[in-house]
Design an enzyme around this catalytic site. Sequence first.
Site, short mmCIF file in Angstrom:
data_model
loop_
_atom_site.label_atom_id
_atom_site.label_comp_id
_atom_site.label_asym_id
_atom_site.label_seq_id
_atom_site.Cartn_x
_atom_site.Cartn_y
_atom_site.Cartn_z
N GLU A 107 0.84 -1.20 0.00
CA GLU A 107 0.00 0.00 0.00
C GLU A 107 0.87 1.25 0.00
OE1 GLU A 107 -2.69 0.62 3.32
OE2 GLU A 107 -3.82 2.08 2.14
N LYS A 238 -8.17 -15.66 16.11
CA LYS A 238 -8.29 -15.31 14.69
C LYS A 238 -9.70 -14.97 14.24
CE LYS A 238 -4.19 -18.01 13.56
NZ LYS A 238 -3.56 -19.07 12.79
N ASP A 313 2.09 -14.49 12.91
CA ASP A 313 0.96 -15.12 12.23
C ASP A 313 0.04 -14.01 11.70
OD1 ASP A 313 -1.44 -16.39 11.56
OD2 ASP A 313 -1.09 -17.99 13.03
N HIS A 409 -2.55 9.53 -1.33
CA HIS A 409 -2.62 8.23 -2.02
C HIS A 409 -2.54 8.40 -3.53
CE1 HIS A 409 -3.25 5.26 1.23
NE2 HIS A 409 -3.41 6.38 1.91
C1 LIG Z 1 1.84 10.88 2.72
C2 LIG Z 1 2.02 11.84 3.86
C3 LIG Z 1 3.01 11.26 4.87
C4 LIG Z 1 2.57 13.15 3.31
O1 LIG Z 1 2.68 14.08 4.36
P1 LIG Z 1 3.21 15.56 4.17
O2 LIG Z 1 3.31 16.16 5.53
O3 LIG Z 1 2.40 16.29 3.17
O4 LIG Z 1 4.62 15.25 3.51
P2 LIG Z 1 6.04 15.95 3.57
O5 LIG Z 1 6.63 15.77 2.20
O6 LIG Z 1 5.98 17.35 4.15
O7 LIG Z 1 6.85 15.02 4.59
C5 LIG Z 1 6.56 14.96 5.98
C6 LIG Z 1 7.13 13.70 6.55
O8 LIG Z 1 6.38 12.56 6.07
C7 LIG Z 1 7.29 11.47 5.79
N1 LIG Z 1 7.29 11.20 4.35
C8 LIG Z 1 6.67 11.90 3.36
N2 LIG Z 1 6.87 11.32 2.16
C9 LIG Z 1 7.65 10.25 2.38
C10 LIG Z 1 8.18 9.24 1.53
N3 LIG Z 1 7.95 9.24 0.20
N4 LIG Z 1 8.91 8.28 2.08
C11 LIG Z 1 9.15 8.25 3.41
N5 LIG Z 1 8.68 9.20 4.26
C12 LIG Z 1 7.92 10.16 3.76
C13 LIG Z 1 8.64 11.92 6.29
O9 LIG Z 1 8.78 11.59 7.66
C14 LIG Z 1 8.54 13.41 6.10
O10 LIG Z 1 9.47 14.12 6.90
P3 LIG Z 1 10.96 14.42 6.30
O11 LIG Z 1 11.59 13.06 6.08
O12 LIG Z 1 10.76 15.15 5.00
O13 LIG Z 1 11.60 15.23 7.37
C15 LIG Z 1 0.69 12.17 4.59
O14 LIG Z 1 -0.21 12.84 3.73
C16 LIG Z 1 0.00 10.97 5.16
O15 LIG Z 1 0.46 10.37 6.13
N6 LIG Z 1 -1.16 10.62 4.64
C17 LIG Z 1 -1.93 9.49 5.16
C18 LIG Z 1 -1.57 8.25 4.41
C19 LIG Z 1 -1.89 7.02 5.21
O16 LIG Z 1 -1.81 6.99 6.43
N7 LIG Z 1 -2.22 5.97 4.53
C20 LIG Z 1 -2.48 4.72 5.22
C21 LIG Z 1 -3.45 3.94 4.56
S1 LIG Z 1 -5.05 4.62 4.66
C22 LIG Z 1 -6.03 3.23 4.69
O17 LIG Z 1 -5.67 2.21 4.14
C23 LIG Z 1 -7.10 3.17 5.64
C24 LIG Z 1 -8.30 4.08 5.56
C25 LIG Z 1 -7.93 5.50 5.16
O18 LIG Z 1 -9.30 3.60 4.68
C26 LIG Z 1 -8.80 3.98 6.98
C27 LIG Z 1 -9.85 4.98 7.35
O19 LIG Z 1 -11.05 4.69 7.16
O20 LIG Z 1 -9.46 6.02 7.88
N1 LIG Z 2 -1.93 -25.09 17.20
C1 LIG Z 2 -2.84 -24.16 16.97
O1 LIG Z 2 -4.02 -24.30 17.28
C2 LIG Z 2 -2.41 -22.86 16.37
C3 LIG Z 2 -1.16 -22.72 15.85
N2 LIG Z 2 -0.76 -21.52 15.31
C4 LIG Z 2 0.59 -21.49 14.81
O2 LIG Z 2 1.42 -21.74 15.92
C5 LIG Z 2 2.73 -21.27 15.65
C6 LIG Z 2 3.21 -20.55 16.86
O3 LIG Z 2 3.09 -21.40 17.97
P1 LIG Z 2 4.16 -21.27 19.12
O4 LIG Z 2 3.71 -22.18 20.21
O5 LIG Z 2 4.40 -19.84 19.43
O6 LIG Z 2 5.50 -21.70 18.40
P2 LIG Z 2 6.22 -23.09 18.10
O7 LIG Z 2 5.36 -24.24 18.37
O8 LIG Z 2 6.81 -22.94 16.75
O9 LIG Z 2 7.43 -23.06 19.13
C7 LIG Z 2 7.32 -22.64 20.44
C8 LIG Z 2 8.24 -23.47 21.31
O10 LIG Z 2 9.54 -22.90 21.36
C9 LIG Z 2 10.16 -23.33 22.56
N3 LIG Z 2 10.94 -22.20 23.13
C10 LIG Z 2 12.30 -22.10 23.07
N4 LIG Z 2 12.69 -20.97 23.66
C11 LIG Z 2 11.61 -20.35 24.13
C12 LIG Z 2 11.37 -19.13 24.83
N5 LIG Z 2 12.36 -18.30 25.18
N6 LIG Z 2 10.11 -18.77 25.13
C13 LIG Z 2 9.08 -19.56 24.77
N7 LIG Z 2 9.22 -20.73 24.12
C14 LIG Z 2 10.48 -21.13 23.79
C15 LIG Z 2 9.03 -23.76 23.51
O11 LIG Z 2 9.17 -25.15 23.74
P3 LIG Z 2 8.62 -25.79 25.10
O12 LIG Z 2 7.13 -25.77 25.03
O13 LIG Z 2 9.18 -27.17 25.10
O14 LIG Z 2 9.09 -24.95 26.23
C16 LIG Z 2 7.76 -23.46 22.72
O15 LIG Z 2 6.73 -24.36 22.96
C17 LIG Z 2 2.61 -20.38 14.44
O16 LIG Z 2 3.14 -21.05 13.33
C18 LIG Z 2 1.13 -20.19 14.29
O17 LIG Z 2 0.79 -19.92 12.96
C19 LIG Z 2 -1.59 -20.44 15.32
C20 LIG Z 2 -2.84 -20.52 15.86
C21 LIG Z 2 -3.37 -21.75 16.36
#
Ligand SMILES: CC(C)(COP(=O)([O-])OP(=O)([O-])OC[C@H]1O[C@@H](n2cnc3c(N)ncnc32)[C@H](O)[C@@H]1OP(=O)([O-])[O-])[C@@H](O)C(=O)NCCC(=O)NCCSC(=O)C[C@@](C)(O)CC(=O)[O-]
Ligand SMILES: NC(=O)C1=CN([C@@H]2O[C@H](COP(=O)(O)OP(=O)(O)OC[C@H]3O[C@@H](n4cnc5c(N)ncnc54)[C@H](OP(=O)(O)O)[C@@H]3O)[C@@H](O)[C@H]2O)C=CC1
Length: 414
Positions: A107, A238, A313, A409
């Site tokens: 996006e 989920k 995940d 956008h």
């Molecule tokens: C696009 C901006 C940031 C422009 O913002 P601006 O203030 O007009 O831009 P600017 O050129 O003056 O730059 C300001 C700062 O923005 C950043 N920036 C600016 N351009 C860049 C770039 N090319 N690459 C990296 N960083 C950038 C950067 O930090 C920059 O500072 P600087 O680096 O210049 O000191 C602003 O208008 C904005 O944030 N718009 C919103 C866009 C957004 O958040 N989109 C997310 C998706 S929206 C969506 O999917 C969900 C929605 C909308 O449907 C949800 C809903 O219902 O609300």
């Molecule tokens: N089974 C299900 O119903 C579901 C599975 N998933 C999937 O499950 C996966 C994630 O499960 P998750 O249990 O996190 O991962 P994993 O099963 O991949 O591994 C976790 C294991 O790592 C070991 N481990 C080693 N070091 C550490 C530590 N520092 N802290 C904690 N555990 C450690 C533990 O073994 P030990 O237990 O022996 O200590 C732990 O059980 C993802 O792939 C996800 O997509 C997602 C939703 C539902």
Amino acid sequence: MSTTEKLTKEEQELLCKMVSGEISLRKIEEFLGKDDSAKLRRAFLESEKNVSLDHISTYTFDSGQVGKKNVENMIGAIQLPLGVAGEIIIHGEYAAGKYYLPLATTEGALVASVNRGCSIITKSGGATVRVFKNMMTRAPVFKFNSLLETKKFYDWVMLPETFDKIKKTADATTRFGEFLDISPFVSGNNVHLRLGFDTKDAMGMNMITIASEAITQMIADETGVECVSLSGNMCTDKKPSAINAILGRGKTVVAEVCLSKSLIQETLKCTPEAMFDVNYRKNFLGSMRAGSLGFNAHAANIVAALFLACGQDPAHVVEGSLCVTEMDFSDDGGLICSVTLPAVEVGTVGGGTSVATQQECLKLLGVAGAGNIPGENALALSEIVAAAVLAGELSLVAAQAAGHLARAHARLGR
Ligand SMILES: CC(C)(COP(=O)([O-])OP(=O)([O-])OC[C@H]1O[C@@H](n2cnc3c(N)ncnc32)[C@H](O)[C@@H]1OP(=O)([O-])[O-])[C@@H](O)C(=O)NCCC(=O)NCCSC(=O)C[C@@](C)(O)CC(=O)[O-]
Ligand SMILES: NC(=O)C1=CN([C@@H]2O[C@H](COP(=O)(O)OP(=O)(O)OC[C@H]3O[C@@H](n4cnc5c(N)ncnc54)[C@H](OP(=O)(O)O)[C@@H]3O)[C@@H](O)[C@H]2O)C=CC1
């Protein structure tokens, strides 16, 4: 078939058997290694569907590793563009310092937006972040023949000695996980047991599903009550759910920053009043009227981009979207802004975290693998997620307050 992939004579013979149905896509691994099996599946799909799968064939991760624990019937990999936002200063209990955020997205304008949010947070001294709750849940369901049986089971579950038995059973299944809580929910002759665990650095769903199965077995042995389903949906995993929004799931995290009026004008091109107004009418009134569970602008956008980059995940974006974004005036005419995320489900070990590209992103954040104290890396990652969401919320609310959404956008997204 793809022009870039040549098959050996043996592979050609295997392909003929796949086409005739003698060998299934799944069974090809009985004859070939993971990479060659993926190649042959691609060749099969290319010939069956008359498509080219050249791009899918390129990957750098270890197919032996991902083929063992991350994917079945592998045919290759998709690529996602990866951008970076920051640095952002975070004052968390576990994540403290300056961070570059890896964001995987298609996006246009999203990374720019988060970058702008990081910029104003950092200029304002940083985001304060705290974790309030840390408990992953699984909720098996049990059914009974009468209300009296249901009540008898409920009373048994509530006994302190039952808690001790359940904890002993669960904790024996894992080296790291820790059983924390049991909450029974009754509906008619059914009981859902919401079981809570500290899963340390793992997101924990595999870990606690294994522990929960052991618990249901112990319950069957002790009471004769059989579990209907290991997941009874009150976990809730989920799916959008009020229970996760209210009680939390995984980590419950809040991030906050105070913005001055002058910085809002300079960096976000609008006023505190306009941002407050948008936040109230959009994120509160609009979300309320829509029946949303999340009262935010686009928390899911940032959660998704970070999750994809960092091997989380992606289905847990559903829970990550349960965010409340607040903006209130400060005494000096600026804004106090916060995001409350009740259900950040993240891990730094297990799942997709060891896939090579995702592992690099976790390393960029300094949270790859197990923490020195088990659990602290996953807690740090949850704080980073909350701070990143705050950055995204500030920028998008400001863009809508300034009337810049469509313009941004149009410039960056098409
Ligand atoms: C696009 C901006 C940031 C422009 O913002 P601006 O203030 O007009 O831009 P600017 O050129 O003056 O730059 C300001 C700062 O923005 C950043 N920036 C600016 N351009 C860049 C770039 N090319 N690459 C990296 N960083 C950038 C950067 O930090 C920059 O500072 P600087 O680096 O210049 O000191 C602003 O208008 C904005 O944030 N718009 C919103 C866009 C957004 O958040 N989109 C997310 C998706 S929206 C969506 O999917 C969900 C929605 C909308 O449907 C949800 C809903 O219902 O609300
Ligand atoms: N089974 C299900 O119903 C579901 C599975 N998933 C999937 O499950 C996966 C994630 O499960 P998750 O249990 O996190 O991962 P994993 O099963 O991949 O591994 C976790 C294991 O790592 C070991 N481990 C080693 N070091 C550490 C530590 N520092 N802290 C904690 N555990 C450690 C533990 O073994 P030990 O237990 O022996 O200590 C732990 O059980 C993802 O792939 C996800 O997509 C997602 C939703 C539902």
